[in-house]
Design an enzyme around this catalytic site. Structure first.
Site, PDB file in Angstrom:
ATOM      1  CB  ILE A 658      -0.991   0.039   1.179  1.00 13.10           C
ATOM      2  CG1 ILE A 658      -0.259  -0.221   2.495  1.00 13.10           C
ATOM      3  CG2 ILE A 658      -2.124  -0.933   0.970  1.00 13.10           C
ATOM      4  CD1 ILE A 658      -1.112   0.029   3.723  1.00 13.10           C
ATOM      5  N   GLY A 662      10.127   5.734   3.590  1.00 15.23           N
ATOM      6  CA  GLY A 662      11.551   5.994   3.469  1.00 15.23           C
ATOM      7  C   GLY A 662      12.392   4.755   3.715  1.00 15.23           C
ATOM      8  N   GLY A 664      11.218   1.425   3.750  1.00 14.30           N
ATOM      9  CA  GLY A 664      10.754   0.135   3.285  1.00 14.30           C
ATOM     10  C   GLY A 664       9.356   0.214   2.715  1.00 14.30           C
ATOM     11  CG  ASP A 780      11.502  11.081   7.033  1.00 16.08           C
ATOM     12  OD1 ASP A 780      11.371  12.141   6.390  1.00 16.08           O
ATOM     13  OD2 ASP A 780      11.445   9.959   6.510  1.00 16.08           O
TER      14      ASP A 780
END
Ligand SMILES: *[C@@H]1O[C@H](CO)[C@@H](O)[C@H](O)[C@H]1NC(C)=O
Ligand SMILES: *[C@@H]1O[C@H](CO)[C@@H](O)[C@H](O)[C@H]1NC(C)=O
Ligand SMILES: *[C@@H]1O[C@H](CO)[C@@H](O)[C@H](O)[C@H]1NC(C)=O
Ligand SMILES: *[C@@H]1O[C@H](CO)[C@@H](O)[C@H](O)[C@H]1NC(C)=O
Ligand SMILES: *[C@@H]1O[C@H](CO)[C@@H](O)[C@H](O)[C@H]1NC(C)=O
Length: 943
Positions: A658, A662, A664, A780
């Site tokens: 889906i 960053g 995986g 992040d």
């Protein structure tokens, strides 16, 4: 960087100032020092002056009673025992109240019920970082002994009372970051003891009073970010002790008075974003102490001051965005401390001096949009600290010097729109930190050097509008971080290399206007990050990939090719897709069965091959699982869940994928218990050592303990030699990025919901930064990492994972974070702290308000703002897909925008903390005084 330094200096300065105030003759001054010294807290009752104490206590309690309920609770210690022991109160030995420090208490209320006349002995008031509103009462002038008055970062409004002029002992006055309006009272000139005056970040109008020249002891004068007009009074020349003069972001005009040359101690002179005209004084820096000189975004004309030439103390020069003219070949010498130099957007000509190469600390050199000619001097490569070199839009000629390979720190190299020719030197591949390379619009020829594949950190690569030949180098497949690739308008031939389809983060691809041939490689469906493509004007043929970026692309993106086909408007359908029997002709009748048979044979082979592979893989895995105890899932039976996940995803088939994060790919997994979870399959684990992994697992364990309504629940984790999996709560709403990119859904994402999402993210970040035993930094924050549930409640995902997967290291390649959300200091230092998240939060907030990533607007929101952006009406910022907000929502949004902009401050120290942000955001704001359409961006920008 320079900003950081400046800020550090001014922080040091402030401490010194406070010490200085504390040392002012009266011995009891030491008692109000805001350190938690309790030595002098002799009870007033013991001192015997009961009547006085009672009066002060009553005044304090009356004020408390006027505050809102929550504030009263915060001050609940007031009322018991001696007032000298109440929170925020300092007394002298005689039991008189000398200090009131309630900074950052979250108080909401006004000052009108604080009876200042009741505190005749008060020396210091610090009520900064609260939500005090209303005006600053005239009564404040009665506290005749006051030496420190800090009301900064509140919501105080109306004009500054002229009674302030009666505080003749005041050394430190800070009203910054409020909503004060009207003129600066000329009585300010009576405060002759003043050392520091900060009225910045308000809405003050009128001119700077000439009486300011009486403040002969002033070290610091901050009037920036107001609406001050008129010219700088000549009396400024009397402030001979001035170290910092910051007047940027106002409407000041006229020329700079020559008296400014009297300010021989001046270190920081920042006048950017005003309407100044005229020539710059030739004697700037004649005393030789100038460190930071910025006049960017004004209307200065004439030459660059000669005085700058030998000003070796300089660390930061900004002359960009003016109409300066002249031949700069010999205008600058060697600056040993210079860090930042911006001459962009002027009318400068001449050549680049080779002396720049001797500036050993230079990290940014920007000369774009001038008329600089000649070659790029190879000696420039001596400035080995350069991180950013922008020479774009000039008349530079000659070759790109191969010596540039020495610029090992370079992250941004912009040489676009010049007349640079020759081949791109292969040495460019040695610039391994580079993220942003723009060589577009030159006359570069020959092949694209395959060494470019070594620049594995590249995010943005633009070589369009040149005369490059040959084929697209297959090494491009190694640019794993690449997000934006533009090779358009060249003479490239051959096939599109399949490696292009391996770029996991590619978002924008433009290879139009070349001579590329063949079909589009079958690897393309692997690029799920792609959002925009342009392959027009080539010789391409065959089917276009059935992925979103191609399906949604406009017609123009495909036009003028040899024979592209596919199921999008404007292209003919591909032959094997024709099902309508009426259109069948003989060829198809023959071909279809033939192809069909081949196809079936092929598929059968593939399937059986894949199946046997899969069976083997699963067997391998299960055996290695049994031999491996490095395996953990909490809250579940670990091994069983692991097997269930492998089973349910058919060993991570892309049909369950889906999203790509960053670190995986993410899969939606329905467990046999019919619970749905999101499983993130990580690309990599921290390198092998068991001790590392132990620490890793224990930290993940800690993360699974976190429960906050705005943070995605992490259920558990599997470490396995083949797959490392994180198991998360599954959220139906998808990511914020997906939501904002979807017209339909974005329209349903109304303002009030957006405000709630911003609040949710702020709360989650404040919680992680301030309420966990050790602060957890996300690193992040981006719209990809904010997920939504069905009720549009925000949930931050991947918390703390970034740090675990990219542990601290001086190595640049470990830089975590998403381009466009990363705090600017990360380009210079690896010092990751909570303020990096604050910056990313600022970007994210603007993105939610605008409906798209703010992009370059971020740059113009920093103190360097160009005038045009400042005059931009605020409603131009708002997502056009929604109707204009009204009433409370409008004022909330305005408030949020100003907070977001504060978060984007170039100096990390000047950014608020997430705690302050979440507190600020949750306080309701008064209705707007004027319609949103009339508010300019400049009015919400804080510096
Ligand atoms: C305090 O200040 C106000 C207004 O400036 C003035 O009217 C009043 O007389 C003063 N009170 C005392 C006790 O000084
Ligand atoms: C301030 O400067 C003005 C003009 O520059 C001068 O006339 C005046 O005497 C100065 N005042 C003081 C207090 O030095
Ligand atoms: C600029 O100055 C340099 C050296 O002083 C000179 O050689 C050059 O011709 C000048 N360039 C122009 C365009 O005047
Ligand atoms: C560009 O380079 C080609 C050959 O490499 C040359 O013929 C042409 O004149 C150059 N054009 C410009 C504008 O410099
Ligand atoms: C691709 O590049 C060409 C030429 O540089 C430009 O005209 C076009 O607008 C670009 N396409 C997109 C989608 O940006």
């Amino acid at each position: 960087m320079a900003y950081l330094l400046d800020k550090k200096l001014s922080a040091v300065f402030e401490v010194l100032l406070r010490i200085a105030i504390a040392l002012i003759p009266l011995s009891h001054f030491a008692a109000f020092a805001f350190a938690n010294s309790t030595t002098s807290l002799v009870s007033a009752a013991a001192a015997g002056d009961v009547g006085k104490e009672w009066k002060e206590a009553e005044a304090l309690l009356n004020w408390r009673a006027s505050l809102d309920n929550q504030s009263q609770t915060l001050l609940s210690s007031w009322g018991e025992g001696s007032p000298c022991k109440w929170v925020g109160i300092r007394c002298d030995k005689a039991g008189s109240l000398t200090g009131l420090n309630l900074s950052s208490f979250g108080l909401i209320g006004t000052l009108s019920n604080l009876s200042f006349s009741s505190f005749p002995h008060l020396l210091a008031i610090d009520l900064s970082w609260n939500s005090l509103y209303g005006n600053i009462p005239d009564q404040i002038g009665n506290i005749s002994k006051l030496t420190l008055l800090n009301l900064a970062h509140n919501d105080l409004s109306e004009t500054i009372t002229s009674s302030i002029g009666r505080l003749s002992r005041l050394s430190y006055l800070d009203f910054s970051s409020n909503q004060l309006s009207g003129r600066i009272p000329s009585e300010i000139g009576l405060l002759r003891a003043l050392l520091s005056l900060a009225l910045d970040t308000n809405s003050l109008t009128g001119s700077i009073p000439t009486s300011i020249g009486n403040l002969g002891n002033l070290y610091e004068l901050d009037l920036y970010d107001n609406k001050l007009s008129g010219s700088i009074p000549t009396t400024i020349g009397n402030l001979t002790k001035l170290i910092n003069l910051k007047l940027m972001v106002n409407k000041l005009s006229g020329s700079i008075p020559p008296e400014i040359n009297n300010l021989t101690n001046l270190r920081n002179l920042v006048l950017g974003s005003n309407e100044f005209t005229g020539h710059l004084s030739q004697y700037i820096c004649h005393a030789g102490s100038l460190v930071h000189f910025s006049i960017s975004d004004n209307h200065f004309t004439g030459p660059i001051p000669k005085g700058l030439k030998n000003c070796t103390t300089l660390t930061r020069i900004r002359l960009d965005g003016n109409q300066l003219v002249g031949n700069i070949t010999e205008d600058f010498s060697i600056y040993p401390s210079l860090i930042y130099m911006d001459l962009s957007y002027n009318n400068l000509y001449g050549e680049l001096s080779s002396k720049w190469g001797q500036c050993q600390n230079l990290t940014s050199l920007k000369v774009s949009n001038n008329k600089i000619s000649g070659n790029i001097p190879p000696e420039l490569s001596g400035a080995t600290q350069l991180v950013e070199l922008d020479l774009s839009s000039n008349h530079l000629m000659g070759k790109i010097p191969k010596e540039l390979r020495r610029l090992k720190s370079l992250i941004t190299l912009l040489l676009s729109d010049n007349q640079i020719s020759g081949k791109i030197p292969s040495e460019i591949g040695m610039l391994s930190r580079m993220k942003n390379l723009n060589l577009a619009g030159n006359n570069l020829s020959g092949l694209i050097p395959k060494e470019l594949g070594d620049c594995s950190n590249l995010l943005f690569l633009n070589m369009s509008r040149n005369i490059l030949e040959g084929s697209i180098f297959s090494e491009i497949g190694r640019l794993n971080s690449l997000e934006n690739l533009d090779l358009s308008m060249n003479a490239l031939i051959g096939k599109i290399p399949p490696q292009l389809g391996d770029l996991p983060r590619l978002e924008i691809l433009n290879i139009s206007h070349n001579n590329l041939s063949g079909s589009i490689p079958s690897t393309f469906p692997d690029i799920s990050s792609l959002t925009s493509i342009d392959i027009s004007y080539n010789d391409l043929e065959g089917p276009i990939p059935n992925i979103k970026a191609f399906r949604d692309a406009p017609n123009e993106a495909f036009q003028n090719n040899k024979g592209l086909c596919g199921n999008v408007t404007g292209l003919k359908a591909c032959p094997q897709m024709i099902h309508n029997p009426l259109h069948r002709n003989y060829v198809i009748i023959i071909l279809v069965p033939l192809l069909g048979t081949l196809f079936v044979v092929f598929i059968t082979f593939q399937v059986s091959h894949k199946c046997s592979q899969r069976v083997m893989k699963i067997e391998n895995k299960l055996t290695s699982t049994q031999n491996d105890d490095l395996f953990a899932i909490w809250s579940f039976d670990g091994k069983m869940v692991y097997e269930n996940i492998i089973e349910a995803t058919e060993e991570f088939s892309s049909k369950y994928c889906i999203g790509l994060g960053g670190y995986g790919s993410v899969y939606k997994v329905e467990l046999p218990t019919s619970q749905v979870v999101a499983v993130k399959k990580l690309h990599s684990l921290p390198n092998g050592e068991t001790s590392n992994q132990k620490a890793f697992i224990s930290e993940i364990h800690a993360l699974t303990k976190i429960r906050h309504r705005n943070i995605v629940k992490l259920y558990g984790f599997c470490a396995h030699p083949r797959h490392s999996l994180l198991v998360y709560e599954f959220l139906e709403g998808g990511s914020l990025l997906q939501l904002l990119n979807n017209e339909e859904r974005a329209k349903a994402f109304e303002w009030i919901k957006r405000v709630n999402v911003i609040k949710g993210v702020a709360n989650a970040l404040a919680y992680m930064h301030h309420d966990c035993s050790t602060p957890i930094i996300h690193r992040d924050i981006s719209s990809k990492n904010v997920l939504l549930d069905i009720e549009y409640e925000a949930h931050i995902s991947d918390f703390g994972i970034a740090r675990l997967l990219k542990p601290d290291s001086s190595n640049w390649t470990t830089l975590a974070g998403t381009y466009g959300y990363m705090a600017p200091e990360l380009a210079y230092t690896m010092e990751i702290n909570t303020k990096c998240d604050v910056y990313s939060f600022g970007v994210l907030t603007l993105e939610i308000i605008m409906g798209k990533h703010p992009g370059d607007l971020i740059l113009s929101l920093s103190p360097s703002t160009t005038f045009t952006t400042h005059n931009m009406p605020l409603n131009d910022l708002l997502d056009k897909r929604l109707s204009l907000p009204t009433n409370q929502v409008a004022s909330d949004l305005l408030h949020i925008a100003s907070i977001a902009i504060a978060c984007l401050h170039t100096s990390a120290q000047s950014r608020p903390t997430m705690q302050q942000v979440s507190q600020e955001i949750s306080t309701q704001k008064a209705r707007l005084v004027k319609p949103l359409q009339m508010i300019k961006l400049g009015e919400v920008v804080t510096v």
